[in-house]
Design an enzyme around this catalytic site. Structure first.
Site, PDB file in Angstrom:
ATOM      1  N   ILE A   8      12.515  11.845  25.904  1.00 61.19           N
ATOM      2  CA  ILE A   8      13.836  12.215  26.435  1.00 61.19           C
ATOM      3  C   ILE A   8      13.810  12.174  27.964  1.00 61.19           C
ATOM      4  O   ILE A   8      14.747  11.695  28.609  1.00 61.19           O
ATOM      5  CB  ILE A   8      14.264  13.620  25.938  1.00 61.19           C
ATOM      6  CG1 ILE A   8      14.273  13.680  24.410  1.00 61.19           C
ATOM      7  CG2 ILE A   8      15.640  13.979  26.486  1.00 61.19           C
ATOM      8  CD1 ILE A   8      14.573  15.060  23.825  1.00 61.19           C
TER       9      ILE A   8
ATOM     10  N   ASP B 127       4.451  15.292  35.309  1.00 61.25           N
ATOM     11  CA  ASP B 127       4.016  15.060  33.928  1.00 61.25           C
ATOM     12  C   ASP B 127       2.490  14.962  33.908  1.00 61.25           C
ATOM     13  O   ASP B 127       1.889  14.448  34.858  1.00 61.25           O
ATOM     14  CB  ASP B 127       4.638  13.750  33.395  1.00 61.25           C
ATOM     15  CG  ASP B 127       4.738  13.732  31.876  1.00 61.25           C
ATOM     16  OD1 ASP B 127       3.690  13.792  31.213  1.00 61.25           O
ATOM     17  OD2 ASP B 127       5.866  13.652  31.358  1.00 61.25           O
TER      18      ASP B 127
ATOM     19  N   ALA C 266      14.854  22.884  28.169  1.00 58.60           N
ATOM     20  CA  ALA C 266      14.945  22.194  26.873  1.00 58.60           C
ATOM     21  C   ALA C 266      14.409  23.100  25.775  1.00 58.60           C
ATOM     22  O   ALA C 266      13.220  23.418  25.737  1.00 58.60           O
ATOM     23  CB  ALA C 266      14.142  20.893  26.905  1.00 58.60           C
TER      24      ALA C 266
ATOM     25  N   TYR D  43       5.677  27.420  17.528  1.00 58.20           N
ATOM     26  CA  TYR D  43       6.489  26.569  18.410  1.00 58.20           C
ATOM     27  C   TYR D  43       7.873  27.191  18.604  1.00 58.20           C
ATOM     28  O   TYR D  43       8.350  27.346  19.728  1.00 58.20           O
ATOM     29  CB  TYR D  43       6.597  25.166  17.798  1.00 58.20           C
ATOM     30  CG  TYR D  43       7.506  24.216  18.549  1.00 58.20           C
ATOM     31  CD1 TYR D  43       7.156  23.699  19.794  1.00 58.20           C
ATOM     32  CD2 TYR D  43       8.727  23.809  17.999  1.00 58.20           C
ATOM     33  CE1 TYR D  43       7.994  22.817  20.464  1.00 58.20           C
ATOM     34  CE2 TYR D  43       9.565  22.925  18.661  1.00 58.20           C
ATOM     35  CZ  TYR D  43       9.191  22.433  19.891  1.00 58.20           C
ATOM     36  OH  TYR D  43      10.019  21.553  20.551  1.00 58.20           O
TER      37      TYR D  43
END
Ligand code: NAD
Length: 325
Positions: A12, A32, A117, A149
């Site tokens: 994404i 990242d 997110a 999670y």
């Protein structure tokens, strides 16, 4: 303006990089660690408006250095994918808890508007469809790894909302529902890239369980458009939004459609969840977003066009595997 996207080399995130470079004049900074993301997701971009920092969001100094002089933050970096989370429970929790706290702390230091997110996983195994943002969550026991999670993502939401309430930090939370499209890897248990790969290589399509479970799929192009608009909409700040398209599809129907659209004569093979994961594994039966809140704030919400999603994924896979159709 400069925008920080954590996880910008991921599925994404890299589409969000494309979108913001196309739609704005902003400079984009990606943070990242390339654990599940890939440099190839950004290699088509030849622009001095993009800078890429390699680093781990678990390191607070790395995050605050990346957030220096930025105007907006999109926080997408996370340990993602059911298989990944089941295989690496401790690391996943640390990335998704500590990493998000580091991002929120860096955002708070300069009052930087931040998108967080989150995931439809937050609803757990609720059967109260469609899911609305204020619905109760139904979560399984701590002895079942996969619930770690959802618990981490929900804690991220609590953290972000608390920064908003206590410090007036402009945050917005997007709960993504099965976002799909080109560049998504099937390596961590994502269903559409897995089915397309299996169909194109003549392998059986592995459907977990009896395949009657349903999911609502959303094209990544719609998801990044919503993500961008939400963060730039002050009325959305301090709020949680479902980001997805209604119209659920069963996994059996999805498998059939992939076979039709690829022209593959692969078989469909049903694999029990306990065989694919472990004997304690639990899988929510149905997922469907209520998008009325998103519609009321943005004036639109994504619509599922499963054939367009599949066509885009099949085309992208065929391009990377020439000759395999
Ligand atoms: P992805 O794995 O492609 O992207 C995650 C990115 O984060 C990768 O580039 C990865 O390398 C990076 N990352 C992971 N750990 C990191 C660390 N410690 N430090 C720095 N970078 C790190 O997955 P995605 O599907 O693009 O997911 C993006 C976000 O959307 C995640 O927060 C995920 O939880 C959320 N989400 C996605 C979906 C979906 O359907 N794809 C659904 C719900 C929620």
């Amino acid at each position: 303006m400069t925008i920080l996207i954590t996880g910008g080399a991921g599925f994404i995130g890299s589409h969000l990089v494309d979108h913001l470079l196309n739609e704005t004049n902003h400079r984009i900074r990606v943070l990242d660690d390339f654990s599940t993301g890939d440099a190839t997701n950004l290699e088509h971009l030849d622009t001095d408006r993009l800078e890429v920092h390699t680093g781990d969001i678990r390191n607070a100094k790395t995050v605050s250095a990346a957030a220096e002089d930025v105007d907006f933050i999109y926080h997408l970096a996370a340990a993602v994918g059911v298989q990944n989370v089941v295989d690496n429970p401790l690391e996943s929790l640390r990335i998704n808890l500590r990493g998000t706290e580091n991002v929120l702390e860096a955002a708070h230091a300069d009052n930087i508007p931040t998108f967080i997110a989150s995931s439809s996983e937050v609803y757990g195994k609720s059967e109260d469809l469609p899911f609305s943002e204020t619905d109760d969550r139904v979560i399984g026991p701590t002895t079942v790894t996969r619930w770690g999670y959802t618990t981490a993502k929900a804690t991220d939401e609590f953290l972000a909302l608390s920064y908003h309430r206590k410090h007036d930090l402009p945050i917005v939370i997007g709960r993504y529902f099965n976002i799909v499209g080109p560049r998504q890897t099937g390596e961590y248990g994502m269903v559409i890239p897995t089915f397309v790969e299996q169909a194109l290589t003549g392998e059986p399509l592995t459907v977990y369980g009896d395949g009657t479970q349903t999911r609502s799929f959303t094209h990544v192009a719609d998801a990044v458009q919503v993500t961008h608009e939400l963060l730039e909409t002050p009325d959305a700040h301090g709020e949680v939004f479902n980001v997805g398209a209604p119209n659920p599809t069963s996994i059996n129907d999805l498998a059939e459609r992939v076979l039709e659209m690829t022209g593959s004569d692969s078989q469909i093979s049903h694999v029990p969840f306990e065989e694919a994961f472990d004997e304690n594994f639990e899988e929510p039966d149905r997922r469907e977003p209520d998008v009325s809140k998103l519609e009321s704030v943005l004036g639109w919400a994504p619509e599922t066009d499963l054939d367009r999603i599949l066509a885009d994924v099949i085309e992208a896979r065929s391009e990377t595997r020439p000759g395999v159709t």
